[in-house]
Design a protein around this motif. Structure first.
Motif, PDB file in Angstrom:
ATOM      1  N   ALA A  90      46.513  46.906  49.609  1.00  0.00           N
ATOM      2  CA  ALA A  90      47.824  46.255  49.661  1.00  0.00           C
ATOM      3  C   ALA A  90      47.889  45.221  50.789  1.00  0.00           C
ATOM      4  N   GLU A  91      47.353  45.563  51.946  1.00  0.00           N
ATOM      5  CA  GLU A  91      47.364  44.610  53.065  1.00  0.00           C
ATOM      6  C   GLU A  91      46.495  43.393  52.766  1.00  0.00           C
ATOM      7  N   LEU A  92      45.338  43.620  52.145  1.00  0.00           N
ATOM      8  CA  LEU A  92      44.458  42.496  51.817  1.00  0.00           C
ATOM      9  C   LEU A  92      45.025  41.656  50.674  1.00  0.00           C
ATOM     10  N   GLU A  93      45.797  42.270  49.804  1.00  0.00           N
ATOM     11  CA  GLU A  93      46.490  41.509  48.762  1.00  0.00           C
ATOM     12  C   GLU A  93      47.549  40.613  49.406  1.00  0.00           C
ATOM     13  N   GLU A 142      37.733  42.880  41.258  1.00  0.00           N
ATOM     14  CA  GLU A 142      38.002  44.261  40.818  1.00  0.00           C
ATOM     15  C   GLU A 142      39.060  44.909  41.695  1.00  0.00           C
ATOM     16  N   GLY A 143      39.000  44.661  43.002  1.00  0.00           N
ATOM     17  CA  GLY A 143      39.985  45.215  43.923  1.00  0.00           C
ATOM     18  C   GLY A 143      41.375  44.676  43.651  1.00  0.00           C
ATOM     19  N   HIS A 144      41.454  43.390  43.381  1.00  0.00           N
ATOM     20  CA  HIS A 144      42.742  42.777  43.058  1.00  0.00           C
ATOM     21  C   HIS A 144      43.305  43.373  41.770  1.00  0.00           C
ATOM     22  N   GLN A 145      42.469  43.485  40.739  1.00  0.00           N
ATOM     23  CA  GLN A 145      42.927  44.037  39.462  1.00  0.00           C
ATOM     24  C   GLN A 145      43.403  45.483  39.606  1.00  0.00           C
ATOM     25  N   LEU A 146      42.664  46.276  40.394  1.00  0.00           N
ATOM     26  CA  LEU A 146      43.063  47.666  40.603  1.00  0.00           C
ATOM     27  C   LEU A 146      44.381  47.732  41.372  1.00  0.00           C
ATOM     28  N   PHE A 147      44.523  46.894  42.393  1.00  0.00           N
ATOM     29  CA  PHE A 147      45.779  46.867  43.136  1.00  0.00           C
ATOM     30  C   PHE A 147      46.947  46.560  42.199  1.00  0.00           C
ATOM     31  N   VAL A 148      46.790  45.576  41.345  1.00  0.00           N
ATOM     32  CA  VAL A 148      47.862  45.185  40.419  1.00  0.00           C
ATOM     33  C   VAL A 148      48.228  46.356  39.504  1.00  0.00           C
ATOM     34  N   LYS A 149      47.223  47.066  38.978  1.00  0.00           N
ATOM     35  CA  LYS A 149      47.474  48.215  38.101  1.00  0.00           C
ATOM     36  C   LYS A 149      48.244  49.312  38.825  1.00  0.00           C
TER      37      LYS A 149
END
Length: 151
Positions: A43-46, A99-106
């Motif tokens: 979340a912080e990196l997003e 992949e990290g961004h997509q997982l965060f969004v989900k």
């Protein structure tokens, strides 16, 4: 002054927030194979990509000595990556992988769905007031955090 009442309300709110996290957020994180700390890093990196490890560990409340282990696990899962800082090649910054961004969004969408069950649209005005109050509290805490309190 109202210090006693403020302290009591902060303790009470902290407890209620902890319960909300345990009931709503942690099970969703676990469903995707993450701990709450790992999700907080995503979340912080997003929110702000290219943070230094020290900045990130402080923001999510993980001791620097433990942060390397958590970071490595996220790198092994290919959710974050590190790269040399453009300004200072001696340090490295962290960012989400695709992949990290997509997982965060989900995960974030599932959390929003869950929160929609807790809160209704009538709470919108309350949310605005709460956010204003929280921002004011954060500003105040940041200001006083710079002062060293006696132990």
């Amino acid at each position: 002054m109202e210090f006693f009442r403020l302290k009591q309300e902060i303790f009470r709110s902290s407890h209620l927030l902890k319960e909300l996290m345990q009931d709503a957020i942690i099970p969703i994180c676990e469903e995707y194979g993450l701990t709450l700390q790992q999700f907080m890093i995503l979340a912080e990196l997003e929110r702000e990509p290219d943070l230094m490890a020290g900045q990130l560990s402080k923001r999510v409340g993980i001791l620097k000595s433990n942060f390397a282990t958590v970071r490595k696990k996220l790198e092994e899962k290919q959710l974050i990556e590190h790269h040399r800082d453009e300004k200072d090649q001696r340090v490295f910054a962290l960012r989400l992988t695709n992949e990290g961004h997509q997982l965060f969004v989900k995960i974030n969408a599932k959390i929003d769905e869950k929160f929609a069950l807790y809160f209704n649209e009538d709470a919108e005005d309350s949310f605005k007031k709460i956010l204003e109050g929280l921002n004011e509290l954060q500003d105040l805490l940041t200001k006083y955090q710079k002062r060293k309190l006696p132990k």
